[in-house]
Motif scaffolding. Structure first.
Motif, mmCIF file in Angstrom:
data_model
loop_
_atom_site.group_PDB
_atom_site.id
_atom_site.type_symbol
_atom_site.label_atom_id
_atom_site.label_comp_id
_atom_site.label_asym_id
_atom_site.label_seq_id
_atom_site.Cartn_x
_atom_site.Cartn_y
_atom_site.Cartn_z
ATOM 1 N N LEU A 1 0.414 -1.144 0.051
ATOM 2 C CA LEU A 1 0.332 -0.010 -0.018
ATOM 3 C C LEU A 1 0.643 1.245 -0.110
ATOM 4 O O LEU A 1 2.198 0.783 0.466
ATOM 5 N N GLN A 2 0.375 2.509 -0.456
ATOM 6 C CA GLN A 2 1.024 3.185 -1.010
ATOM 7 C C GLN A 2 0.119 4.134 0.379
ATOM 8 O O GLN A 2 -0.434 4.509 0.444
ATOM 9 N N ARG A 3 1.267 4.979 1.257
ATOM 10 C CA ARG A 3 0.444 5.670 2.527
ATOM 11 C C ARG A 3 0.737 7.480 2.317
ATOM 12 O O ARG A 3 2.357 7.285 1.538
ATOM 13 N N VAL A 4 0.374 8.150 2.821
ATOM 14 C CA VAL A 4 0.682 8.917 3.273
ATOM 15 C C VAL A 4 1.230 10.195 3.910
ATOM 16 O O VAL A 4 0.557 8.926 5.461
ATOM 17 N N LYS A 5 1.862 10.286 3.551
ATOM 18 C CA LYS A 5 2.531 10.847 5.071
ATOM 19 C C LYS A 5 2.143 11.811 6.480
ATOM 20 O O LYS A 5 1.134 12.757 6.097
ATOM 21 N N ILE A 6 1.935 11.278 7.563
ATOM 22 C CA ILE A 6 1.030 11.908 8.570
ATOM 23 C C ILE A 6 1.055 13.264 8.149
ATOM 24 O O ILE A 6 0.071 13.773 8.070
ATOM 25 N N SER A 7 2.247 14.526 8.064
ATOM 26 C CA SER A 7 2.216 15.617 8.404
ATOM 27 C C SER A 7 1.413 15.957 6.558
ATOM 28 O O SER A 7 0.899 17.440 6.657
ATOM 29 N N ALA A 8 1.612 15.116 5.737
ATOM 30 C CA ALA A 8 0.774 15.895 4.333
ATOM 31 C C ALA A 8 -0.371 15.600 4.955
ATOM 32 O O ALA A 8 -1.336 16.398 4.717
ATOM 33 N N ALA A 9 -1.438 15.089 5.425
ATOM 34 C CA ALA A 9 -2.176 14.366 5.504
ATOM 35 C C ALA A 9 -3.049 15.735 6.436
ATOM 36 O O ALA A 9 -3.874 16.338 6.398
ATOM 37 N N ALA A 10 -1.777 15.820 7.326
ATOM 38 C CA ALA A 10 -2.523 16.979 8.756
ATOM 39 C C ALA A 10 -2.341 18.204 7.775
ATOM 40 O O ALA A 10 -3.530 18.668 8.023
ATOM 41 N N ALA A 11 -1.500 18.286 7.158
ATOM 42 C CA ALA A 11 -1.320 19.934 6.187
ATOM 43 C C ALA A 11 -2.745 19.495 5.232
ATOM 44 O O ALA A 11 -3.623 20.861 5.239
ATOM 45 N N GLN A 12 -3.490 18.507 4.357
ATOM 46 C CA GLN A 12 -4.555 18.530 4.238
ATOM 47 C C GLN A 12 -5.961 18.959 4.573
ATOM 48 O O GLN A 12 -6.699 19.316 4.517
ATOM 49 N N LEU A 13 -5.549 17.951 6.280
ATOM 50 C CA LEU A 13 -7.386 18.531 6.615
ATOM 51 C C LEU A 13 -7.103 19.901 6.970
ATOM 52 O O LEU A 13 -8.413 20.138 7.010
ATOM 53 N N VAL A 14 -5.655 20.603 7.516
ATOM 54 C CA VAL A 14 -6.439 21.859 7.977
ATOM 55 C C VAL A 14 -6.523 22.508 6.994
ATOM 56 O O VAL A 14 -7.067 23.835 6.987
ATOM 57 N N GLN A 15 -5.709 23.014 5.487
ATOM 58 C CA GLN A 15 -6.579 23.292 4.749
ATOM 59 C C GLN A 15 -8.157 22.752 4.087
ATOM 60 O O GLN A 15 -8.707 24.141 3.694
ATOM 61 N N TYR A 16 -8.470 22.002 3.993
ATOM 62 C CA TYR A 16 -9.234 21.664 3.689
ATOM 63 C C TYR A 16 -10.577 22.099 5.418
ATOM 64 O O TYR A 16 -11.293 22.866 4.769
ATOM 65 N N CYS A 17 -10.534 22.170 6.832
ATOM 66 C CA CYS A 17 -10.960 23.323 6.998
ATOM 67 C C CYS A 17 -10.924 24.429 6.548
ATOM 68 O O CYS A 17 -12.443 25.572 7.427
ATOM 69 N N GLN A 18 -10.194 24.874 7.106
ATOM 70 C CA GLN A 18 -10.101 26.325 6.611
ATOM 71 C C GLN A 18 -10.987 27.334 5.585
ATOM 72 O O GLN A 18 -10.822 27.558 5.507
ATOM 73 N N ASP A 19 -10.384 26.296 4.368
ATOM 74 C CA ASP A 19 -11.195 25.696 2.766
ATOM 75 C C ASP A 19 -12.870 25.979 3.401
ATOM 76 O O ASP A 19 -14.288 26.667 2.447
#
Length: 70
Positions: free
Chosen positions: A25-43
């Protein structure tokens, strides 16, 4: 006892196969996932009812008018 051993072997094979699948499985790095989540919440913060509240006219959970007995 033979059925017991073959059952254990079958379970072990399934576990090994599952582990092999998980290693590919290709996994997403935790820091990348956290940054995406923060961006989604802000948007989407303007549409978030927990942050902006719900208008009283469109709130289905608002208190109904109370009944007054004379």
């Amino acid at each position: 006892m033979d059925a017991y051993c073959s059952n254990n072997v079958l379970q072990a094979r399934r576990a090994v196969e599952q582990l092999r699948l998980e290693t590919e499985l290709q996994r997403v790095k935790i820091s990348a996932a956290a940054a995406q989540l923060v961006q989604y919440c802000q948007d989407h913060r303007r549409a978030d009812p927990l942050l902006t509240g719900i208008a009283a006219s469109s709130n289905p959970f608002r208190d109904k008018k109370t009944c007054v007995l004379l």
